[in-house]
Design an enzyme around this catalytic site. Structure first.
Site, short mmCIF file in Angstrom:
data_model
loop_
_atom_site.label_atom_id
_atom_site.label_comp_id
_atom_site.label_asym_id
_atom_site.label_seq_id
_atom_site.Cartn_x
_atom_site.Cartn_y
_atom_site.Cartn_z
N ILE A 44 108.21 -3.77 125.28
CA ILE A 44 109.13 -2.64 125.16
C ILE A 44 109.34 -2.04 126.53
CG2 ILE A 44 109.54 -0.37 124.11
CD1 ILE A 44 107.72 -1.24 121.79
N GLY A 80 110.79 0.87 129.18
CA GLY A 80 110.93 2.33 129.09
C GLY A 80 110.00 2.91 128.05
N ALA A 81 108.76 2.39 128.02
CA ALA A 81 107.83 2.74 126.93
C ALA A 81 107.02 4.00 127.20
CB ALA A 81 106.88 1.56 126.68
N ASN A 82 107.27 4.66 128.31
CA ASN A 82 106.42 5.80 128.67
C ASN A 82 106.82 7.10 127.99
OD1 ASN A 82 108.62 5.52 130.81
ND2 ASN A 82 107.93 7.63 131.13
N SER A 83 107.99 7.15 127.33
CA SER A 83 108.41 8.40 126.68
C SER A 83 109.45 8.11 125.61
CB SER A 83 108.99 9.39 127.71
OG SER A 83 110.18 8.85 128.29
N GLY A 84 109.82 9.14 124.86
CA GLY A 84 110.93 9.06 123.92
C GLY A 84 110.82 7.93 122.93
N TYR A 117 127.72 5.93 132.34
CA TYR A 117 126.86 5.63 131.19
C TYR A 117 127.60 4.76 130.18
CZ TYR A 117 123.62 6.51 127.30
OH TYR A 117 122.73 6.37 126.27
#
Length: 283
Positions: free
Chosen positions: A8, A10-14, A164
Site C-alpha cells: 500500500i 501512502g500508508a502513513n496516514s488517511g 489534480y
C-alpha cells in the site's frame, strides 16, 4: 486475505493507514510504503495496534523520485516472489506549482508517473500470484481533467484543481490500458473514487498550510475508514475477481466520461508515460 502479500503506497496516514490496518486484520501481510521513515514508523505502530496484527512492515518509497521507486521495487522482489495486491493509494494536492527532482509537475509525477513505474516494475510478482490485483485510487475530479500534452508541467495558468484533475484522469486512463494489456493474465486492474474523505492530502507537507481549513471541514467529510471501503472491497472481494478496467464508487462500477473511456487516449498516455520514466513495460 490470509497469507496474501499486499503493498500500500501512502500508508502513513488517511486511507492508506486505514487500508493497512484493515487488510492486516483480515490476515494479509502488509508492506506499508511511505516516503518518510519517522512518520511511517509511527503509522506502522498505529496499524499494528488497530489491527491486532504484527504482520505489517515499513518500507521507504518516495514516489516523486524514480530512483526511490526503483530501489523499493528491487528491495521487494529480492524478498517476495509473489505480490497479491498492489494498492496505489498515495496522492498529493498542492496549491502551489511544484516540480519533482525529475522535472515533472508534482501531481503528475507523484499521483501518476511514480505509480506507473512502480506497477510496471512489480509486474512479475503480480503475475506470480494466484490472482494479482492492482487497485488505483483516482477521484471524481477526473471529470474536469484533461491531459495537457502541450503544457504537461502546467507552466501556463497553473491551478491546483487543473493539476489534480489531470493526474486523476491519468490514473483512470492508466487503469484502462493496464487492464487491456493484462487481459490474458490472472492480474486485474481497477480504480475508484473514494468520495470526499478527510485526509491530509490538501495540507502542505513542508509548512502545514491547510491544516486549519481541513479541521474546519472535517465534519462534512467521510472518515478515512469510510473512504477506504471501496479500495478494500476491490482488494479482497470475490465479487470483483473477474472484473478489470472498471471505475468504482461505493463498491459499484460507474460509467465514465467519454474522455476517460477513450482507448486511444489511454494508449497515448501509456506510451508517453513509458518515455517519461525510461522503462518499456513488458506487456
Amino acid at each position: 486475505m490470509k497469507d496474501k502479500t499486499v503493498i500500500i503506497t501512502g500508508a502513513n496516514s488517511g486511507m492508506g493507514l486505514a487500508s493497512s490496518a484493515e487488510l492486516a486484520r483480515q490476515g494479509a501481510y502488509v508492506i506499508m510504503a511511505c516516503r518518510n521513515k519517522e512518520r511511517g514508523q509511527q503509522a506502522l505502530e498505529q496499524a499494528k495496534q488497530i489491527s491486532g496484527s504484527n504482520r505489517l512492515e515499513l518500507a521507504i518509497c518516495d514516489l516523486q523520485s524514480l530512483d526511490s521507486v526503483r530501489e523499493f521495487a528491487a528491495w521487494f522482489k529480492e524478498r517476495y516472489p509473489v505480490l497479491d495486491v498492489l494498492l496505489n493509494n498515495a496522492g498529493i494536492m498542492s496549491l502551489k506549482r511544484q516540480i519533482t527532482p525529475h522535472g515533472f509537475e508534482a501531481h503528475m509525477g507523484i499521483n501518476h508517473l511514480g505509480h506507473f513505474l512502480l506497477t510496471s516494475l512489480l509486474m512479475e510478482p503480480l503475475k506470480a500470484a494466484e490472482q494479482g490485483r492492482i487497485v488505483n485510487v483516482s477521484s471524481g475530479a477526473y471529470k474536469i481533467g484533461k491531459i495537457h500534452y502541450e503544457d504537461i508541467t502546467l507552466e501556463r495558468g497553473y491551478n491546483a484543481a487543473k493539476a489534480y484533475a489531470q493526474s486523476k484522469l491519468a490514473n483512470i486512463l492508466f487503469t484502462k490500458e493496464l487492464a487491456r494489456r493484462l487481459a490474458s493474465t490472472q492480474v486485474t486492474a481497477n480504480c475508484l473514487h473514494p468520495g470526499a474523505v478527510a485526509t491530509s492530502i490538501g495540507v502542505d507537507r513542508a509548512t502545514g498550510f491547510g491544516k486549519s481549513v481541513m479541521a474546519m471541514l472535517r465534519p462534512f467529510f467521510l472518515t478515512p475508514e469510510q473512504g477506504a471501503a471501496t479500495a478494500i472491497y476491490l482488494a479482497t472481494s470475490e465479487e470483483v475477481a473477474e472484473q478489470s478496467g472498471q471505475y468504482f464508487y461505493k463498491k459499484k462500477p460507474q460509467r465514465l466520461s467519454a474522455r476517460a473511456d477513450d482507448p486511444e487516449q489511454a494508449r497515448k498516455l501509456w506510451v508517453w508515460s513509458e518515455q517519461q520514466v525510461g522503462y518499456k513495460v513488458p506487456l
